[in-house]
Design an enzyme around this catalytic site. Structure first.
Site, PDB file in Angstrom:
ATOM      1  N   PHE A  24       0.846  -1.191   0.000  1.00 11.70           N
ATOM      2  CA  PHE A  24       0.000   0.000   0.000  1.00 11.70           C
ATOM      3  C   PHE A  24       0.880   1.238   0.000  1.00 11.70           C
ATOM      4  O   PHE A  24       2.050   1.190   0.363  1.00 11.70           O
ATOM      5  CB  PHE A  24      -0.921  -0.011   1.233  1.00 11.70           C
ATOM      6  CG  PHE A  24      -2.385   0.033   0.875  1.00 11.70           C
ATOM      7  CD1 PHE A  24      -2.972  -1.009   0.196  1.00 11.70           C
ATOM      8  CD2 PHE A  24      -3.172   1.133   1.204  1.00 11.70           C
ATOM      9  CE1 PHE A  24      -4.319  -0.968  -0.152  1.00 11.70           C
ATOM     10  CE2 PHE A  24      -4.517   1.174   0.862  1.00 11.70           C
ATOM     11  CZ  PHE A  24      -5.098   0.136   0.186  1.00 11.70           C
TER      12      PHE A  24
ATOM     13  N   GLN B 276      -7.939  14.821   3.329  1.00 16.55           N
ATOM     14  CA  GLN B 276      -7.228  13.962   2.383  1.00 16.55           C
ATOM     15  C   GLN B 276      -7.975  13.816   1.063  1.00 16.55           C
ATOM     16  O   GLN B 276      -9.164  13.497   1.043  1.00 16.55           O
ATOM     17  CB  GLN B 276      -7.038  12.570   2.990  1.00 16.55           C
ATOM     18  CG  GLN B 276      -6.348  11.598   2.030  1.00 16.55           C
ATOM     19  CD  GLN B 276      -5.795  10.388   2.745  1.00 16.55           C
ATOM     20  OE1 GLN B 276      -6.528   9.471   3.083  1.00 16.55           O
ATOM     21  NE2 GLN B 276      -4.515  10.405   3.010  1.00 16.55           N
TER      22      GLN B 276
ATOM     23  N   HIS C 110      -8.091  11.466  -2.090  1.00 11.85           N
ATOM     24  CA  HIS C 110      -7.629  10.181  -2.608  1.00 11.85           C
ATOM     25  C   HIS C 110      -7.297  10.383  -4.076  1.00 11.85           C
ATOM     26  O   HIS C 110      -8.091  10.987  -4.801  1.00 11.85           O
ATOM     27  CB  HIS C 110      -8.721   9.123  -2.429  1.00 11.85           C
ATOM     28  CG  HIS C 110      -8.212   7.727  -2.600  1.00 11.85           C
ATOM     29  ND1 HIS C 110      -7.832   7.227  -3.825  1.00 11.85           N
ATOM     30  CD2 HIS C 110      -8.002   6.739  -1.708  1.00 11.85           C
ATOM     31  CE1 HIS C 110      -7.409   5.982  -3.655  1.00 11.85           C
ATOM     32  NE2 HIS C 110      -7.503   5.654  -2.384  1.00 11.85           N
TER      33      HIS C 110
ATOM     34  N   LEU D 250     -14.685   5.570  -5.098  1.00  8.51           N
ATOM     35  CA  LEU D 250     -13.284   5.261  -4.828  1.00  8.51           C
ATOM     36  C   LEU D 250     -12.811   4.067  -5.640  1.00  8.51           C
ATOM     37  O   LEU D 250     -13.475   3.038  -5.701  1.00  8.51           O
ATOM     38  CB  LEU D 250     -13.163   4.946  -3.331  1.00  8.51           C
ATOM     39  CG  LEU D 250     -11.858   4.372  -2.820  1.00  8.51           C
ATOM     40  CD1 LEU D 250     -10.779   5.428  -2.881  1.00  8.51           C
ATOM     41  CD2 LEU D 250     -12.034   3.888  -1.395  1.00  8.51           C
TER      42      LEU D 250
ATOM     43  N   GLU E   1      -6.554   2.223  -3.461  1.00  2.00           N
ATOM     44  CA  GLU E   1      -5.107   2.307  -3.627  1.00  2.00           C
ATOM     45  C   GLU E   1      -4.504   0.946  -3.990  1.00  2.00           C
ATOM     46  O   GLU E   1      -3.425   0.872  -4.561  1.00  2.00           O
ATOM     47  CB  GLU E   1      -4.515   2.790  -2.300  1.00  2.00           C
ATOM     48  CG  GLU E   1      -3.097   3.249  -2.364  1.00  2.00           C
ATOM     49  CD  GLU E   1      -2.795   4.152  -1.169  1.00  2.00           C
ATOM     50  OE1 GLU E   1      -3.342   5.256  -1.123  1.00  2.00           O
ATOM     51  OE2 GLU E   1      -2.035   3.734  -0.287  1.00  2.00           O
TER      52      GLU E   1
ATOM     53  N   HIS F 156     -11.639  12.416   0.432  1.00  3.58           N
ATOM     54  CA  HIS F 156     -11.795  11.046   0.898  1.00  3.58           C
ATOM     55  C   HIS F 156     -11.897  10.924   2.409  1.00  3.58           C
ATOM     56  O   HIS F 156     -12.678  10.149   2.927  1.00  3.58           O
ATOM     57  CB  HIS F 156     -10.600  10.238   0.391  1.00  3.58           C
ATOM     58  CG  HIS F 156     -10.646   8.778   0.720  1.00  3.58           C
ATOM     59  ND1 HIS F 156     -11.725   7.998   0.401  1.00  3.58           N
ATOM     60  CD2 HIS F 156      -9.754   7.958   1.333  1.00  3.58           C
ATOM     61  CE1 HIS F 156     -11.500   6.750   0.804  1.00  3.58           C
ATOM     62  NE2 HIS F 156     -10.323   6.701   1.392  1.00  3.58           N
TER      63      HIS F 156
ATOM     64  N   ARG G  18      -2.908  10.825   6.205  1.00  8.35           N
ATOM     65  CA  ARG G  18      -3.082   9.438   6.621  1.00  8.35           C
ATOM     66  C   ARG G  18      -2.560   8.497   5.545  1.00  8.35           C
ATOM     67  O   ARG G  18      -2.769   8.713   4.358  1.00  8.35           O
ATOM     68  CB  ARG G  18      -4.568   9.154   6.848  1.00  8.35           C
ATOM     69  CG  ARG G  18      -4.872   7.714   7.197  1.00  8.35           C
ATOM     70  CD  ARG G  18      -6.317   7.512   7.534  1.00  8.35           C
ATOM     71  NE  ARG G  18      -7.201   7.602   6.381  1.00  8.35           N
ATOM     72  CZ  ARG G  18      -7.410   6.627   5.494  1.00  8.35           C
ATOM     73  NH1 ARG G  18      -6.767   5.468   5.608  1.00  8.35           N
ATOM     74  NH2 ARG G  18      -8.237   6.798   4.490  1.00  8.35           N
TER      75      ARG G  18
END
Lengths: 585, 130, 247
Positions: free
Chosen positions: A117, A231, A233, A243, A246, A356, A391
């Site tokens: 990740f 944040q 994304h 979404l 990731e 996000h 994050r």
């Protein structure tokens, strides 16, 4: 008004709320637990998390590495004592979920599988295909069904915290299907109400993510911390904002601009790695703030692809092959196919950054306690200062578990030997809430349309508090949101009905979002530096001398909130350089 | 004012007109009436057989009447349809997992069709058709 | 982006003012690629704030927005306008009491979900410190499909058995029982059989198959229920017909 008396009230029944409820029920089966949520637990937005949950489990990994990744990923705004606690609890919590039946993907030998990740030095993300949040939520919900001491109040909209004698002692809530108010007296309250991403027009967040829990605690006197860190994304569908996890990049997907160039190499995340052989912590596996910011620069340079949904870059996963995509990314394939008409097996999919997650929230310490005694918070609505200024993907699902449980343990500690509350005083407070709702329902002189105010708020946030920010834009944002809060006092409520009045709930949600939005804008204006997800075009450098501290925003009624600061806890990692250039150079 | 949930009743005798899939379901269920009727016919035949050669000859003659032929044809159609729905259902009732993968459903149903064909040939052979 | 004028006929019911439900016609300009939920959201924002329905994720995973769309149970966030011509008729999920407009009361489903004990009843308990229960990818695949249920209740709205016999535990809850029965970590099948292998359980199912046809998560409840009928039958045979087989 009916009074319900309980030991611990939990507001929000997503990942954090359910984990807290189970921890309470397991630790002391005699406790009465009230689990209050404006939706049925399985509707909570935890279900939309896709990629996975980080916890050190494999022999080549270490707690120190998870610590460094998290602290560096958070641009040194994380409290390091909190990170330390978190990384040690993470694997235990993920194993606990495994014991409760979570269908984690497995290695051939039957052990839990992990995937790479963004921003993580090692593979440490546990996953259940690309529906990890969904499985975590349902595992927790189903597990919770075996505890008779958990009384659920599904579709109860929590309104105001009851605070007396300097401590939080309950909450008022409306049963949505009847419109009736209840006061729930509790010795401790845990807020687990999720984030507030819906203040932005383009967001991965579900409709329910309106910051009610944050706003409730904020109004009751608990400060909101680090709210300016929002944040983006990097990979959302350009039309719906859905979404694309990731894990798309973790499994080897690449990002290219209209010239076919893997542009991340131009923004401190290069040099390029071979296609289909993702390397940890570089290129496509950079952290979310950097990857989203790179999109913005490509947009300025005219390198984006113009689509009918606006300016995009391309996420190319074709080289992964159909088998791997179906095994690891089935939801991503379905989403792109259904909403965009793109089969990721055959074509690159256009994407753009999308709001996000909120790193900020109700200020809590490592014990999940807020400064208001008796009030605890966990999950996205809280800011325990794990995530700092940015994050890392797959830390938040674990955060729900670790701090959901911690909030429960802290609540148990808090209620030991606590004297009974003053029912008369609490009742008087609850009547104030009743008055507020009654006024709203009976008002006939409203002038401001709810959807109009909401649109102005969203447009303001997008225009002025986006990926890159300026003094001028933030000034405008602060004054506009402040103006909207005043105009909100004259909002029109069209529907006066008692049963499931969603017009009423949308008006109340808008109030919550405006409170949160003001904290975001005020915090962003005051932070004259660039750190993590808070990037200023006029203060491009990180400023550890003046801003190695948490923004604390205090509610001041209808006035502009008060801002002060709290030092970041640094234990062993002094602020350094965030290096995502890869270890291959 | 407050709650007063509205119950929208399902019409007990006409619900299957609401959707084609319910009609398909009912037609499948109705085929069993024909299959049942044909079983009754076979039982009657056995009874006739035990009643002596004359009764048996009379029964065979009755079978050849136009009405009887139409009835038997309908039973055949119903039986084939019922069998097909049954075979198609086998892939759901008996999924077969080999390693991580499941055997494709049409292979399971197909195997049933194949077995049906083989058995039919055997029956026809025993009956002296070939 | 191409736009299109869409007509929706939405079932309205407000217990404060109505004794029965009626349809209300809305006309709303929509983008070609929108879903029915987008049209409803536009109606609520611009035309009629009193219209009520549930929704959240807009990506077919939270299970909030199930409705009957032209008589078919659908997630409205996954019902594409391009698939419909003419007036689109939108009603609350069939077989559930209607609280208001498109909002139904799922209490019965929630109660049934709990009855099937949808949680691991461990075969052998072990502490967290001993690590994970080993489970091979093949063992995972055995139940994974049945763990995908989003509890949207479309299968209950599609199932005529449930409509006619509300005691039926129903497709999603029974499938969840199957999911745990099939899990290599679980030892609770016998406990669940008390609920599952009953007249209200799998034996109420006559295999209409509608549940699997409407399932937005490809769970195939019909398959789960037929498998449970077979294993329950085997249980019965072992118990009643095989000497010494009584468990």
């Amino acid at each position: 008004m009916e009074t319900i008396t309980t030991d611990v009230a939990i507001i929000g029944a997503g990942g954090a709320g359910l984990r807290a409820a189970i921890a309470l029920a397991e630790t002391d089966p005699t406790l009465r637990i009230a689990l209050i949520s404006k939706v049925y637990p399985m509707r909570s937005h935890t279900c939309a998390a896709e990629g996975g949950a980080a916890g050190v489990i494999k022999p080549d990994d270490s707690f120190d590495m998870h610590f460094d990744d998290t602290v560096g990923g958070g641009d040194w705004l994380s409290d390091q004592d909190c990170v330390e606690y978190f990384i040690h609890e993470a694997p235990k919590e993920l194993l606990q979920l495994e014991h409760w039946g979570c269908p984690w993907n497995r290695e051939a030998d039957g052990s839990v599988a992990v995937r790479p990740f963004g921003g993580m030095k090692k593979k440490r993300t546990w996953f259940a295909a690309d529906k990890s949040g969904f499985h975590i939520l349902h595992t927790l919900f189903q597990t919770s069904l075996q505890f008779p001491s958990i009384t659920r109040y599904d579709e109860y909209y929590a309104l105001d915290l009851l605070v007396d004698d300097g401590r939080c002692q309950g909450v008022t809530a409306m049963e949505m299907r009847s419109g009736e108010l209840r006061q729930i007296h509790a010795k401790a309250v845990i807020v687990a109400g999720g984030g507030a991403g819906r203040m932005f027009p383009f967001s991965t967040n579900g409709a329910i993510k309106t910051g009610d829990g944050m706003a409730m605690a904020y109004r009751a006197g608990a400060p909101l911390k680090d709210m300016e860190f929002v944040q983006y994304h990097p990979t959302g569908l350009p039309n719906t904002g859905s979404l694309l996890t990731e894990a798309c990049r973790g499994e080897g997907g690449i990002l290219v601009n209209k010239h076919g160039r893997r542009y991340l190499a131009d923004y401190g995340m290069g040099p390029e790695t071979p296609v289909g052989q993702p390397q940890l912590k570089t290129m496509e596996l950079g952290p979310r703030d950097r990857v989203s910011q790179a999109y913005w620069h490509e947009l300025q340079k005219g390198n984006t692809v113009t689509t009918q949904w606006g300016e995009c870059v391309l996420l190319d996963m074709r080289h992964l092959g159909e088998k791997k995509i179906n095994e690891r990314l089935p939801l991503v394939r379905e989403l792109a196919e259904a909403y965009l008409g793109v089969d990721i097996v055959k074509d690159a999919v256009p994407i753009r950054p999308v709001v996000h997650y909120m790193m900020g929230g109700i200020s809590t310490n490592t014990a999940a306690a807020t400064p208001l005694p008796g009030l605890f918070a966990a999950g996205e609505c809280a800011c325990v200062s794990l995530n700092g200024a940015n994050r890392l993907g797959s830390n938040s699902l674990v955060e729900l578990l670790v701090f959901g449980r911690r909030a429960a343990l802290s609540a148990i500690e808090h209620i030991q030997g606590l004297p009974a509350g003053n029912a008369v005083a609490l009742n008087a407070q609850a009547e104030k809430t009743q008055q507020r709702i009654g006024d709203l329902l009976s008002r006939t002189d409203g002038t401001e349309s709810m959807s109009g105010l909401r649109k102005e708020m969203m447009d303001t946030m997008e225009k002025n508090v986006g990926i890159y920010r300026t003094e001028e834009g933030l000034q405008e944002g602060v004054s506009k949101i402040h103006e909207l809060r005043q105009r909100y006092q004259r909002v029109i409520l069209t529907d006066k009905s008692s049963v499931f009045n969603t017009d009423l709930f949308q008006v109340l949600e808008l109030g919550s979002m405006l409170d949160c939005a003001e904290a975001v804008t005020v915090g962003a204006l005051a932070r004259k530096e660039s750190r993590g997800a808070h990037q200023r075009l006029d203060y491009v450098e990180r400023d550890d001398k003046n801003f190695l501290c948490h923004t604390m925003v205090h509610h001041q009624g209808l006035d502009v909130p008060r801002v002060d600061y709290l030092d970041v806890v640094i234990t062993k990692s002094p602020p350094g350089v965030r290096d995502y250039s890869g270890d291959h150079k | 004012m407050s709650r007063n949930p509205l119950i929208r009743e399902v019409p007990p005798t006409s619900w299957y007109f609401r959707h084609p899939r319910y009609l398909r379901y009912m037609s499948r269920e109705i085929t069993s009436i024909f299959i049942g009727a044909y079983c009754v016919l076979l039982v009657v035949g056995l009874q006739r057989l035990s009643a002596g050669p004359a009764a048996w000859e009379g029964f065979l003659a009755a079978l050849k009447s136009p009405a009887s032929v139409v009835f038997q044809f309908l039973c055949l159609v119903a039986a084939v349809y019922h069998a097909a729905t049954w075979f198609n259902a086998t892939q759901k009732a008996m999924p077969i997992q080999i390693g991580e993968d499941f055997v494709p459903g049409n292979l399971i149903s197909g195997a049933h069709y194949a077995a049906w064909a083989v058995l039919s040939v055997v029956v026809l052979f025993v009956a002296g058709v070939f | 982006m191409k736009e299109r004028l869409v007509q929706l006929e939405v079932l309205r019911y407000n217990p404060d003012t109505d004794t029965e439900a009626h349809f209300q016609r809305y006309e709303v300009m929509c983008q070609e690629e929108w879903v029915v939920l987008d049209a409803l959201n536009k109606i609520k924002a611009d035309i009629d704030p009193t219209l009520n329905y549930r929704w959240s994720c807009h990506m077919a995973v939270c299970g909030s927005c199930g409705m009957m769309i032209n008589g078919e149970p659908k997630l409205s966030c996954h019902a594409f306008l391009r698939a419909y011509e003419g007036v689109i008729r939108v009603e609350p999920l069939a077989h559930f009491p209607v609280e208001r407009d498109l909002v139904t009361a799922p209490d019965d489903f929630m109660e049934k979900l709990k009855r099937v004990k949808p949680y691991i009843i461990p075969k052998e308990k072990k502490p967290i410190s001993e690590g994970e229960y080993k489970q091979t990818p093949a063992q995972l695949m055995k139940f994974r499909q049945y763990s995908m249920c989003i509890n949207c209740m479309l299968c209950y709205a599609a199932c005529p058995e449930y409509g006619l016999t509300p005691d039926f535990i129903g497709p999603a809850a029974l499938t969840l029982a199957h999911r745990y029965n099939q899990d290599s970590r679980d030892g609770g099948r016998k406990e669940r059989q008390e609920v599952v292998a009953t007249h209200e359980g799998v034996w109420e199912c006559t295999f209409v198959g509608a549940c699997s046809e409407v399932c937005p998560a490809h769970v195939d409840p019909a398959s789960a229920l037929q498998q449970m009928k077979i294993t329950s039958s085997i249980d019965w045979i072992v118990e009643h017909l095989i000497p010494g087989g009584k468990s």
